[in-house]
Motif scaffolding. Structure first.
Motif, short mmCIF file in Angstrom:
data_model
loop_
_atom_site.label_atom_id
_atom_site.label_comp_id
_atom_site.label_asym_id
_atom_site.label_seq_id
_atom_site.Cartn_x
_atom_site.Cartn_y
_atom_site.Cartn_z
N ALA A 1 0.83 -1.22 0.07
CA ALA A 1 0.05 0.16 -0.21
C ALA A 1 0.82 1.10 -0.07
O ALA A 1 0.52 2.22 -0.86
CB ALA A 1 -0.89 -0.17 1.02
N ALA A 2 2.14 1.37 0.55
CA ALA A 2 2.84 2.45 0.81
C ALA A 2 3.50 2.49 -0.72
O ALA A 2 3.77 3.60 -0.90
CB ALA A 2 4.18 2.05 1.88
N VAL B 1 0.36 10.19 -3.23
CA VAL B 1 -0.32 10.54 -2.14
C VAL B 1 0.57 10.68 -1.03
O VAL B 1 0.17 11.63 -0.13
CB VAL B 1 -1.50 9.35 -1.93
CG1 VAL B 1 -2.15 9.51 -0.64
CG2 VAL B 1 -2.36 8.94 -2.99
N ILE B 2 1.66 10.13 -1.11
CA ILE B 2 2.63 10.42 -0.08
C ILE B 2 4.07 10.77 -0.93
O ILE B 2 3.92 10.38 -2.13
CB ILE B 2 2.97 9.22 0.62
CG1 ILE B 2 3.52 8.05 0.23
CG2 ILE B 2 1.68 8.99 1.67
CD1 ILE B 2 3.63 6.87 1.24
N GLU C 1 11.68 6.87 3.70
CA GLU C 1 11.07 7.28 4.89
C GLU C 1 9.74 7.33 4.88
O GLU C 1 9.10 7.17 5.79
CB GLU C 1 12.13 8.43 5.33
CG GLU C 1 11.51 9.03 6.70
CD GLU C 1 12.44 10.30 7.12
OE1 GLU C 1 11.99 10.65 8.21
OE2 GLU C 1 13.37 10.74 6.30
N ALA C 2 9.08 8.23 3.95
CA ALA C 2 7.96 8.37 3.78
C ALA C 2 6.99 7.08 3.76
O ALA C 2 5.98 6.70 4.30
CB ALA C 2 7.42 9.54 2.76
N TYR D 1 4.41 5.47 6.20
CA TYR D 1 2.91 5.13 5.83
C TYR D 1 2.69 3.91 6.28
O TYR D 1 1.54 3.54 6.81
CB TYR D 1 2.89 5.65 4.44
CG TYR D 1 1.27 5.35 3.85
CD1 TYR D 1 0.47 6.42 3.94
CD2 TYR D 1 0.96 4.36 3.35
CE1 TYR D 1 -0.94 6.13 3.50
CE2 TYR D 1 -0.30 3.99 3.12
CZ TYR D 1 -1.13 4.97 2.99
OH TYR D 1 -2.31 4.85 2.44
N ALA D 2 3.61 2.73 5.89
CA ALA D 2 3.24 1.22 6.21
C ALA D 2 3.13 1.17 7.68
O ALA D 2 2.20 0.43 8.20
CB ALA D 2 4.47 0.56 5.57
#
Length: 243
Positions: free
Chosen positions: A110-111, A119-120, A125-126, A130-131
Motif C-alpha cells: 500500500a505504501a 499520495v505520499i 522514509e515516507a 506510511y506502512a
C-alpha cells in the motif's frame, strides 16, 4: 508412537485439503490453457513443503497456541479481574496483529502504491512511515475489537447487534473516506484473520466462555474474529481521512 500417528493424520488431512486446489489448477492447465506445466520438479517439491508446513502448523496449533489461549482465559476468569482481562485482550489483539506477516506485506504494498500515486512523498522514509502507520492503526483496531468482544462474552450480550452497528458505521464512513484508502481499508479487515491472530484469539474466546457459568462456548465463545475483521475497516478509513 501416538504422536507419530497424529502427525501422519495431519499430513493426510493437509493432502486432502490441498487436493481440490491441485485438481482445479491441473484441469485448467491441461484442458483450458493446454500448456505443459513449467518447472514441474519445483512445483512438486514446493507442494510437498506446503503439505508438511500445514501439517506442522496444525499440530502446533493443537499442542501450543490453543492450550495457551484457553489456559490464560481460565486463569483470568478464576481471578475475576475484568480490568486486567480487558487489558490482556487488547494487548493480545494488538501484539498478534502487529506481527501478522500478511499485514506487513499489505502495508508495504500500500505504501508503494501510495507513493506511485503521489499520495505520499516518493522516498523510503515516507513509505516506511506510511506502512508503519497503517500497521499500527490496524493493530490498535484489532486490540480494541478483541477487548470489546471479550467484554461482550463476560456480559453475555448478543453479537449480532454489535456486528450490525459496526457495518452500518463502515457504510457511512465509506461515503466520506478518500477513495484511495477504501480498498486498503476493506482488505485490512481480511489480513487480520490470518495465521498468528486467529488461533490465539479463538482459543481465548472459547476458553473464556467455557470458564464463565451460563455461557455456551459455541454461542458465546466464537465471534471475536468477526470483530477483528470489522474494526480495521473503520479505523483505516479514519486513518486515511486524517492522513
Amino acid at each position: 508412537m501416538n504422536q507419530l500417528r497424529h502427525f501422519l493424520g495431519s499430513v493426510l488431512s493437509s493432502v486432502r485439503d490441498l487436493l481440490p486446489i491441485v485438481l482445479v489448477v491441473a484441469f485448467f492447465q491441461a484442458v483450458v490453457i493446454q500448456q505443459p506445466v513449467p518447472e514441474i520438479g519445483r512445483i512438486l517439491s514446493g507442494s510437498l513443503l506446503v503439505i508438511l508446513g500445514l501439517a506442522f502448523f496444525v499440530r502446533g496449533l493443537e499442542q501450543g497456541l490453543f492450550p495457551i489461549g484457553e489456559s490464560i482465559a481460565y486463569a483470568f476468569a478464576r481471578k475475576g479481574n475484568l480490568a486486567w482481562l480487558l487489558v490482556f485482550a487488547f494487548a493480545l489483539g494488538f501484539g498478534t496483529t502487529i506481527a501478522e506477516p500478511a499485514l506487513i506485506a499489505v502495508a508495504e504494498e500500500a505504501a508503494e502504491i501510495a507513493a506511485d500515486a503521489r499520495v505520499i512523498a516518493q522516498d523510503m522514509e515516507a513509505m516506511e512511515e506510511y506502512a508503519f502507520g497503517l500497521r499500527l492503526t490496524v493493530a490498535l483496531s484489532v486490540g480494541f475489537a478483541i477487548a470489546v468482544g471479550v467484554y461482550r462474552i463476560v456480559r453475555g450480550w448478543p453479537i449480532q447487534y454489535f456486528i450490525i452497528a459496526g457495518y452500518i458505521g463502515v457504510v457511512i464512513m465509506t461515503a466520506f473516506a478518500p477513495p484511495e484508502i477504501i480498498g486498503i481499508a476493506y482488505d485490512s479487515g481480511g489480513v487480520t484473520t490470518s495465521t498468528v491472530t486467529v488461533p490465539l484469539v479463538t482459543a481465548l474466546g472459547v476458553g473464556l466462555a467455557e470458564s464463565i457459568k451460563g455461557r455456551n462456548p459455541m454461542v458465546d465463545g466464537f465471534g471475536l474474529i468477526a470483530f477483528a475483521s470489522l474494526t480495521p475497516m473503520i479505523f483505516v478509513m479514519a486513518y486515511g481521512m486524517i492522513i
